[in-house]
Motif scaffolding. Structure first.
Motif, mmCIF file in Angstrom:
data_model
loop_
_atom_site.group_PDB
_atom_site.id
_atom_site.type_symbol
_atom_site.label_atom_id
_atom_site.label_comp_id
_atom_site.label_asym_id
_atom_site.label_seq_id
_atom_site.Cartn_x
_atom_site.Cartn_y
_atom_site.Cartn_z
ATOM 1 N N SER A 284 -9.331 -24.210 95.287
ATOM 2 C CA SER A 284 -7.801 -23.251 94.333
ATOM 3 C C SER A 284 -6.820 -23.945 95.350
ATOM 4 N N PHE A 285 -7.111 -23.957 96.533
ATOM 5 C CA PHE A 285 -5.668 -24.308 97.846
ATOM 6 C C PHE A 285 -5.749 -25.772 97.962
ATOM 7 N N GLN A 286 -4.012 -26.162 97.279
ATOM 8 C CA GLN A 286 -4.065 -27.851 98.008
ATOM 9 C C GLN A 286 -2.668 -27.807 98.857
ATOM 10 N N PHE A 287 -2.978 -28.965 99.350
ATOM 11 C CA PHE A 287 -1.628 -29.587 100.042
ATOM 12 C C PHE A 287 -0.392 -30.355 98.487
ATOM 13 N N GLY A 288 0.678 -29.900 99.383
ATOM 14 C CA GLY A 288 1.921 -30.778 98.493
ATOM 15 C C GLY A 288 2.465 -31.091 99.170
ATOM 16 N N ASP A 289 2.512 -32.505 99.365
ATOM 17 C CA ASP A 289 3.638 -32.833 99.671
ATOM 18 C C ASP A 289 4.712 -34.053 98.563
ATOM 19 N N HIS A 290 6.053 -34.357 99.255
ATOM 20 C CA HIS A 290 6.813 -34.949 97.806
ATOM 21 C C HIS A 290 7.773 -35.390 99.187
ATOM 22 N N LEU A 291 8.498 -36.250 98.374
ATOM 23 C CA LEU A 291 9.572 -37.760 99.011
ATOM 24 C C LEU A 291 10.505 -37.629 98.134
ATOM 25 N N GLY A 292 11.563 -36.716 98.162
ATOM 26 C CA GLY A 292 12.876 -37.022 97.271
ATOM 27 C C GLY A 292 14.120 -37.702 98.041
ATOM 28 N N VAL A 293 14.830 -38.455 96.659
ATOM 29 C CA VAL A 293 16.091 -38.427 97.090
ATOM 30 C C VAL A 293 16.951 -38.338 96.121
ATOM 31 N N GLY A 294 18.191 -37.215 96.216
ATOM 32 C CA GLY A 294 19.213 -36.896 95.933
ATOM 33 C C GLY A 294 20.499 -36.826 96.291
ATOM 34 N N ALA A 295 20.993 -35.942 95.472
ATOM 35 C CA ALA A 295 23.310 -35.802 95.833
ATOM 36 C C ALA A 295 23.088 -34.118 95.734
ATOM 37 N N CYS A 296 23.664 -33.665 96.385
ATOM 38 C CA CYS A 296 24.666 -33.053 96.102
ATOM 39 C C CYS A 296 26.206 -32.458 96.443
#
Length: 182
Positions: free
Chosen positions: A130-142
């Motif tokens: 049930s334990f998972q590592f979650g990694d992400h890469l993102g691109v965005g703007a405010c």
């Protein structure tokens, strides 16, 4: 199931926003995603670190804590379906253009921790724990008068990092909208 989960997540976020607004809550987000035959919806709350690096350059590095609650619904070609609820805690680093107003693009990267309600999503995908590592890469703007609106694309991978077999993992492409309370 996923519509019921979305309503529960939305109600939970409204309750948390009401209860935590006095505790330096800095933002809230809503994400929609899909990957590996699975739809995902997620809501999150964010707290800025209030620490930045490289403030005098055109870009600055900062970050925030993201606490999220999500629901997944798998649907494969054989008609097999499955549902999982996902709770995550993630420290996120953000490299953002150093401007105070208007449009500010950014890149972000993160590695966090997730707990899943079940270890089997459908007949084809099983997570060893049930334990998972979650990694992400993102691109965005405010954007907006105070940069209070935030729109991003995220690519996220979740797996248990080989802690326990099987370790099928899953990848999501996501769109996230966030609102910052400044």
């Amino acid at each position: 199931m996923i519509k019921k989960s979305m309503c529960s997540i939305s109600a939970g976020c409204v309750a948390c926003l009401t209860a935590l607004s006095g505790y330096a809550l800095d933002g809230a987000s809503f994400q929609l995603g899909n990957g590996d035959g699975t739809d995902m919806v997620r809501a999150g709350l964010q707290w800025d670190w209030r620490k930045t690096w490289f403030d005098t350059s055109p870009w600055r590095l900062g970050g925030y804590w993201d606490i999220s609650l999500g629901a997944w619904h798998a649907h494969n070609g054989a008609g097999d379906t499955g549902d999982i609820v996902d709770l995550g805690v993630t420290p996120v680093f953000r490299l953002r253009q150093n401007v105070k107003t208007g449009f500010a693009p950014y890149f972000e990267f993160a590695i966090g921790f997730h707990v899943l309600s079940h270890t089997r999503l459908d007949a084809q995908r099983q997570f060893g724990s049930s334990f998972q590592f979650g990694d992400h890469l993102g691109v965005g703007a405010c954007f907006g008068p105070k940069q209070q609106y935030d729109l991003a694309y995220l690519y996220q991978h979740l797996s248990n990092g080989g802690i326990k077999e099987p370790n099928d993992g899953i990848n999501f492409s996501q769109l996230r909208f966030a609102y910052h309370f400044y």
